[in-house]
Motif scaffolding. Sequence first.
Motif, PDB file in Angstrom:
ATOM      1  N   ASP A   1       0.790  -1.209   0.080  1.00 44.10           N
ATOM      2  CA  ASP A   1       0.085   0.021   0.098  1.00 44.10           C
ATOM      3  C   ASP A   1       0.772   1.337  -0.068  1.00 44.10           C
ATOM      4  O   ASP A   1       0.369   2.053  -0.821  1.00 44.10           O
ATOM      5  N   LYS A   2       1.914   1.117   0.531  1.00 42.65           N
ATOM      6  CA  LYS A   2       2.766   2.406   0.739  1.00 42.65           C
ATOM      7  C   LYS A   2       3.347   2.663  -0.556  1.00 42.65           C
ATOM      8  O   LYS A   2       3.370   3.882  -1.058  1.00 42.65           O
ATOM      9  N   PHE A   3       3.787   1.604  -1.226  1.00 44.93           N
ATOM     10  CA  PHE A   3       4.314   1.837  -2.544  1.00 44.93           C
ATOM     11  C   PHE A   3       3.473   2.458  -3.480  1.00 44.93           C
ATOM     12  O   PHE A   3       3.638   3.312  -4.366  1.00 44.93           O
ATOM     13  N   ALA A   4       2.283   1.973  -3.437  1.00 46.11           N
ATOM     14  CA  ALA A   4       1.136   2.493  -4.503  1.00 46.11           C
ATOM     15  C   ALA A   4       0.805   3.912  -3.866  1.00 46.11           C
ATOM     16  O   ALA A   4       0.799   4.814  -4.811  1.00 46.11           O
ATOM     17  N   ALA A   5       0.759   4.209  -2.706  1.00 50.29           N
ATOM     18  CA  ALA A   5       0.549   5.504  -2.077  1.00 50.29           C
ATOM     19  C   ALA A   5       1.607   6.515  -2.705  1.00 50.29           C
ATOM     20  O   ALA A   5       1.299   7.753  -2.934  1.00 50.29           O
ATOM     21  N   ASP A   6       3.008   5.966  -2.512  1.00 49.36           N
ATOM     22  CA  ASP A   6       4.068   6.831  -3.115  1.00 49.36           C
ATOM     23  C   ASP A   6       3.936   7.108  -4.401  1.00 49.36           C
ATOM     24  O   ASP A   6       4.179   8.308  -4.796  1.00 49.36           O
ATOM     25  N   ALA A   7       3.592   6.082  -5.357  1.00 49.65           N
ATOM     26  CA  ALA A   7       3.366   6.177  -6.723  1.00 49.65           C
ATOM     27  C   ALA A   7       2.379   7.303  -7.015  1.00 49.65           C
ATOM     28  O   ALA A   7       2.689   8.325  -8.002  1.00 49.65           O
ATOM     29  N   LYS A   8       1.327   7.085  -6.391  1.00 46.13           N
ATOM     30  CA  LYS A   8      -0.042   7.994  -6.506  1.00 46.13           C
ATOM     31  C   LYS A   8       0.481   9.546  -6.250  1.00 46.13           C
ATOM     32  O   LYS A   8       0.204  10.200  -7.124  1.00 46.13           O
ATOM     33  N   LEU A   9       1.023   9.650  -5.265  1.00 48.43           N
ATOM     34  CA  LEU A   9       1.490  10.978  -4.659  1.00 48.43           C
ATOM     35  C   LEU A   9       2.311  11.502  -5.675  1.00 48.43           C
ATOM     36  O   LEU A   9       2.446  12.742  -6.181  1.00 48.43           O
ATOM     37  N   ALA A  10       3.298  10.834  -6.252  1.00 47.37           N
ATOM     38  CA  ALA A  10       4.442  11.313  -7.132  1.00 47.37           C
ATOM     39  C   ALA A  10       3.695  11.626  -8.418  1.00 47.37           C
ATOM     40  O   ALA A  10       4.060  12.598  -9.076  1.00 47.37           O
ATOM     41  N   SER A  11       2.710  11.048  -8.802  1.00 49.12           N
ATOM     42  CA  SER A  11       1.971  11.403  -9.883  1.00 49.12           C
ATOM     43  C   SER A  11       1.286  12.822 -10.014  1.00 49.12           C
ATOM     44  O   SER A  11       1.320  13.429 -11.021  1.00 49.12           O
ATOM     45  N   SER A  12       0.829  13.048  -8.941  1.00 48.13           N
ATOM     46  CA  SER A  12       0.362  14.480  -8.582  1.00 48.13           C
ATOM     47  C   SER A  12       1.551  15.539  -8.438  1.00 48.13           C
ATOM     48  O   SER A  12       1.417  16.737  -8.750  1.00 48.13           O
ATOM     49  N   THR A  13       2.610  14.969  -7.836  1.00 54.26           N
ATOM     50  CA  THR A  13       3.752  16.154  -7.567  1.00 54.26           C
ATOM     51  C   THR A  13       4.779  16.321  -8.890  1.00 54.26           C
ATOM     52  O   THR A  13       5.126  17.526  -8.893  1.00 54.26           O
ATOM     53  N   ILE A  14       4.594  15.188  -9.530  1.00 56.54           N
ATOM     54  CA  ILE A  14       5.702  15.308 -10.527  1.00 56.54           C
ATOM     55  C   ILE A  14       5.223  16.187 -12.096  1.00 56.54           C
ATOM     56  O   ILE A  14       4.252  15.530 -12.387  1.00 56.54           O
ATOM     57  N   THR A  15       5.806  17.298 -12.175  1.00 57.40           N
ATOM     58  CA  THR A  15       5.134  17.771 -13.325  1.00 57.40           C
ATOM     59  C   THR A  15       6.287  18.524 -14.411  1.00 57.40           C
ATOM     60  O   THR A  15       5.974  18.711 -15.600  1.00 57.40           O
ATOM     61  N   ASP A  16       7.514  18.454 -13.907  1.00 55.92           N
ATOM     62  CA  ASP A  16       8.704  18.879 -14.910  1.00 55.92           C
ATOM     63  C   ASP A  16       9.869  18.000 -14.531  1.00 55.92           C
ATOM     64  O   ASP A  16       9.719  17.145 -13.448  1.00 55.92           O
ATOM     65  N   GLU A  17      10.880  18.197 -15.054  1.00 57.30           N
ATOM     66  CA  GLU A  17      11.924  17.456 -14.955  1.00 57.30           C
ATOM     67  C   GLU A  17      12.677  17.708 -13.207  1.00 57.30           C
ATOM     68  O   GLU A  17      12.995  16.878 -12.675  1.00 57.30           O
TER      69      GLU A  17
END
Lengths: 309, 147
Positions: B104-120
């Motif tokens: 669950d932690k892995f999935a949550a980290d991936a989900k959070l990253a998809s909203s915070t990652i916008t550029d390089e």
Amino acid sequence: MKLPARLLLVFCVFIIAAGYWLTDFDAHFAFRGDGRWKTTRAADPVNGKVLFAAGGCISCHASSGSDDRVHLGGGKPLKTPFGIFYPSNISPDLKDGIGRWTETQFIRAIRDGTAPDGKPYYPAFPYTSYRHMSPDDAADLFAYIKTLPPVAGNAPAHDLSFPYSVRRGLVLWKLAFLDGTVIEVEPHKSESWNRGRYLVEGVGHCAECHSPRNFAGAIIDAKRLSGGPNLEGKGTVPNLTPDKTGLATWSEAEIASLLKDGFTPDFDSVGGSMAEVVRNTAELSDTDRMAMAIYLKSLPPIEGQKRSK
Amino acid sequence: MKLQHAVLIFSLPLMATLAVASTANIGERQEIMKSNGATTKPLVAMLKGEAPFDLTTVQKSLANYQDNIGKFVTLFPEDSKTGAKTSASPKIWEDMAGFKSAADKFAADAKLASSTITDESSFKANMPTVLKNCGSCHEAWRVKDAQ
């Protein structure tokens, strides 16, 4: 009849006496002398910090239940076929740690496996590799550890099965398997190769897990670094020599990269104890990681156990 | 004699089905992990500067991680502890809740990253947190060649 019987008795007594003396805590000292812990310069804690990461001290000596990289209270159990080892408190605590040790005592511990009271350490503490460190480097390591926070409390006593529980036996073991030589620079090889060898064979103690061992628990030299059974449990430890069962297809850059981020060339991520090792090697410089890779790729290929992907 | 034969004849296919069922789970687990590896490859190349940053690939990868790990944790029935060269640690079945919370932690980290990652630069800042899950899970829950 009478004479041979008496001779036999004398012989037996002699053997027992010799055995007793050879396992005396001072025997190792008497045989090997005391010239191997002399330093040539002032200790450098900055270099000590690099060696601390390369040596993975924290991986065994971290305070039980602590996740940080500086508290060296020990006590985290290490389960092996010989029994359970509890690494000691090596924080600079004056009472429970090594705060009162002299530099020479520390160098003897690291390079000779001898405690300040003369007792031999079990080679679960990999002084069999650390002995290749120079006394200067060992002193640097001590200087760095002295800058870390003191931690109170002692680790439990080791819980070992017979005959490993007999500490005297270790004196003999050390005489048989420990020669206490520093790794000398090989002038015809490159600087990075020499650095890599120093890190891999010495302070990095890679061979301690990545080699098979004989009945006495000593590394089989002809099979050094070719992997073997996992002493901490089930499974195998991979072959690090450039054999097809080992790192034949890996580039130096790929090996260095694994030591930085834990990914294999197939983007599998290393697990088990190696995950913890990578936390240590990640703190090294790119140059040092590359040096280790260059040395590993230069080894003669040795066939090891096949390992599934 | 005849009865024993009959029992044997009827139970053989049943046993075979059971064996196939658990092996199928193990095979599927291994395929998912291979897919995670393939997903990771371009991301690490971007992190190292060996490949140009590409937001679409990053977002697709992060979604893929979440799909994969969600499916992955459902593939550990009691009968899939051993066999088919599984590297699953027995600890998974001793502490299924702990295993699932790591997933669950892995999935949550991936989900959070998809909203915070916008550029390089946000990619370089946030991606390592997600990738650390690979090592920490393998450290705790995997034993290579356990049998």
